[in-house]
Design an enzyme around this catalytic site. Structure first.
Site, mmCIF file in Angstrom:
data_model
loop_
_atom_site.group_PDB
_atom_site.id
_atom_site.type_symbol
_atom_site.label_atom_id
_atom_site.label_comp_id
_atom_site.label_asym_id
_atom_site.label_seq_id
_atom_site.Cartn_x
_atom_site.Cartn_y
_atom_site.Cartn_z
ATOM 1 N N LYS A 80 -30.746 13.754 3.439
ATOM 2 C CA LYS A 80 -30.393 14.515 2.238
ATOM 3 C C LYS A 80 -31.135 13.941 1.046
ATOM 4 O O LYS A 80 -31.430 12.736 1.000
ATOM 5 C CB LYS A 80 -28.881 14.424 1.968
ATOM 6 C CG LYS A 80 -28.325 15.615 1.201
ATOM 7 C CD LYS A 80 -28.175 16.850 2.084
ATOM 8 C CE LYS A 80 -27.474 17.970 1.374
ATOM 9 N NZ LYS A 80 -27.262 19.122 2.275
ATOM 10 N N GLY A 180 -14.646 29.217 -5.137
ATOM 11 C CA GLY A 180 -16.076 29.220 -5.420
ATOM 12 C C GLY A 180 -16.673 30.566 -5.048
ATOM 13 O O GLY A 180 -16.375 31.109 -3.989
ATOM 14 N N VAL A 181 -17.500 31.116 -5.933
ATOM 15 C CA VAL A 181 -18.122 32.414 -5.665
ATOM 16 C C VAL A 181 -19.631 32.296 -5.899
ATOM 17 O O VAL A 181 -20.233 33.078 -6.639
ATOM 18 C CB VAL A 181 -17.519 33.533 -6.543
ATOM 19 C CG1 VAL A 181 -17.931 34.910 -6.006
ATOM 20 C CG2 VAL A 181 -15.997 33.453 -6.567
ATOM 21 N N GLY A 182 -20.236 31.283 -5.267
ATOM 22 C CA GLY A 182 -21.684 31.111 -5.337
ATOM 23 C C GLY A 182 -22.381 32.020 -4.337
ATOM 24 O O GLY A 182 -21.799 32.984 -3.813
ATOM 25 N N VAL A 184 -23.418 31.596 -1.172
ATOM 26 C CA VAL A 184 -22.840 31.648 0.171
ATOM 27 C C VAL A 184 -21.502 32.386 0.151
ATOM 28 O O VAL A 184 -21.252 33.268 0.976
ATOM 29 C CB VAL A 184 -22.657 30.225 0.745
ATOM 30 C CG1 VAL A 184 -21.901 30.284 2.079
ATOM 31 C CG2 VAL A 184 -24.007 29.554 0.945
ATOM 32 N N ALA A 185 -20.648 32.029 -0.795
ATOM 33 C CA ALA A 185 -19.323 32.628 -0.851
ATOM 34 C C ALA A 185 -19.390 34.135 -1.093
ATOM 35 O O ALA A 185 -18.605 34.901 -0.517
ATOM 36 C CB ALA A 185 -18.480 31.956 -1.928
ATOM 37 N N TYR A 186 -20.305 34.569 -1.944
ATOM 38 C CA TYR A 186 -20.415 36.004 -2.221
ATOM 39 C C TYR A 186 -20.794 36.764 -0.950
ATOM 40 O O TYR A 186 -20.236 37.825 -0.655
ATOM 41 C CB TYR A 186 -21.436 36.261 -3.323
ATOM 42 C CG TYR A 186 -21.409 37.697 -3.819
ATOM 43 C CD1 TYR A 186 -20.525 38.082 -4.829
ATOM 44 C CD2 TYR A 186 -22.249 38.663 -3.285
ATOM 45 C CE1 TYR A 186 -20.477 39.391 -5.282
ATOM 46 C CE2 TYR A 186 -22.213 39.974 -3.719
ATOM 47 C CZ TYR A 186 -21.330 40.341 -4.719
ATOM 48 O OH TYR A 186 -21.285 41.650 -5.151
#
Length: 364
Positions: A80, A180-182, A184-186
């Protein structure tokens, strides 16, 4: 934090400090384990409170990638990179090109990709300096943004968890709280809405919440209230350590399944979920769709092949839940066991090969 003691405890291979004064680059590349192959793991950019916090995040995330890649069946190790800085205002071309040169200097030991705070466009800039980057623009023959594929894997994994918790993998009518609505989440919300789930959302970004409410008819709640809402499934899709002493008593969900990394603040919180009978989908397993997708680029990207591998996360999670139930151990321990067993087998196989190779060299 005693860095070397921490690295010794979890057997890390390498931690690289990267600095470029002109561009403002302050980054840390961590390589945890390369037994299975070169370390693959994304590049995160975040406003860390201190250098120590950034290093700790890099270390934790790199180790998580080792386990994620191993359980996903990839011939890749874990690594990472984190950059200290505000992704909204501190980015510049020179920063990413400087980092690309640092990555190139590792000669393939580490391959990067996008993560929180970075984009496909950032990967394209890094690609100017190194070939050891995935998730670049499709114009370069790449897979592009991995977020939709990560979301697809989370959706499939959530269905597997629902099958164990509710007796059916159907999410129709289930109330799912998404934190969270980034990106991926969207994309995850799109799948859930299409199947007929009832959605509750929260995010510190009010515009992102508004967008989800308008698109999917979701109910919005304050970030501090998301843990205690009445729901069947709690889906952490923001940052890590959200499953902790303060939040677990609030949970009403029977399933925890989301895309965030390092959801458990400590391993003992996985034990507590197990004791409470809450089905926890280990984060590094359920969110492995993105890394499966970008790893396919190393073979010459084929989207159909990549998606088929991602669908396999459903069966892998069912295997983990079965081990957990049969042996009475938390699901995170069952997942860790699968990863560690694969790494140990390959380490033995590769050590044998190396011994034979050395013996051949000695004969010359």
């Amino acid at each position: 934090m005693e860095i070397m003691k921490y690295m010794e405890k979890y057997d890390y291979e390498q931690l690289i400090f990267c600095q470029d004064r002109e561009s403002g680059l302050k980054a840390f590349i961590c390589i945890h384990d390369t037994t299975l192959g070169p370390a693959l793991g994304g590049l995160r950019m975040w406003t860390y409170e201190s250098e120590e916090a950034a290093i700790e995040d890099a270390l934790r995330l790199a180790r998580g990638m080792t386990y994620k890649n191993a359980v996903a069946g990839l011939n890749l190790g874990g690594g990472k990179t984190v950059i200290m800085g505000d992704p909204k205002k501190d980015k510049n071309e020179a920063m990413f090109r400087a980092l690309g040169r640092f990555i190139q200097g590792l000669n393939g030991r580490y391959i990067t990709a996008e993560d929180v705070g970075t984009t496909v466009e950032d990967m394209d800039i890094i690609h100017e300096e190194t070939d050891y980057v995935t998730g670049i623009s499709a114009e370069f023959g790449s897979s592009g943004n991995p977020s939709p594929v990560t979301a697809y894997g989370v959706y499939k994994g959530m269905k597997a968890a629902a099958k164990v918790a509710f007796g059916s993998d159907s999410l129709e009518g289930k109330t799912i709280a998404v934190q969270g609505v980034g990106h991926v989440a969207y994309a995850l919300l799109e799948h859930l809405h299409k199947e007929g789930a009832r959605l509750i959302v929260t995010d510190i970004n009010e515009e992102a919440v508004k967008r989800a409410v308008e698109a999917f008819g979701a109910k919005a709640v304050d970030p501090k209230d998301i843990y205690g809402v009445d729901c069947d499934i709690f889906s952490p899709c923001a940052l890590g350590a959200v499953i902790n002493d303060e939040t677990i008593p609030q949970l009403k969900a029977k399933v925890v399944a989301g895309s965030a990394n390092n959801q458990l603040k400590d391993e003992r919180h996985g034990d507590i979920l197990h004791e409470k009978g809450i089905i926890y989908a280990p984060d590094y397993v359920i969110n492995a769709g993105g890394v499966i997708n970008v790893a396919d680029e190393l073979l010459g990207y084929n989207r159909e092949r990549a998606l088929k591998k991602v669908e396999g996360l459903y069966d892998r999670l069912l295997e983990i839940f079965e081990i957990s139930a049969r042996e009475g151990i938390p699901t995170y321990k069952a997942a860790d066991r699968l990863a560690e067993e694969r790494i140990a087998k390959m380490k033995n196989a590769r050590s044998t090969f190396l011994k034979n190779e050395k013996s051949l060299l000695n004969r010359r």
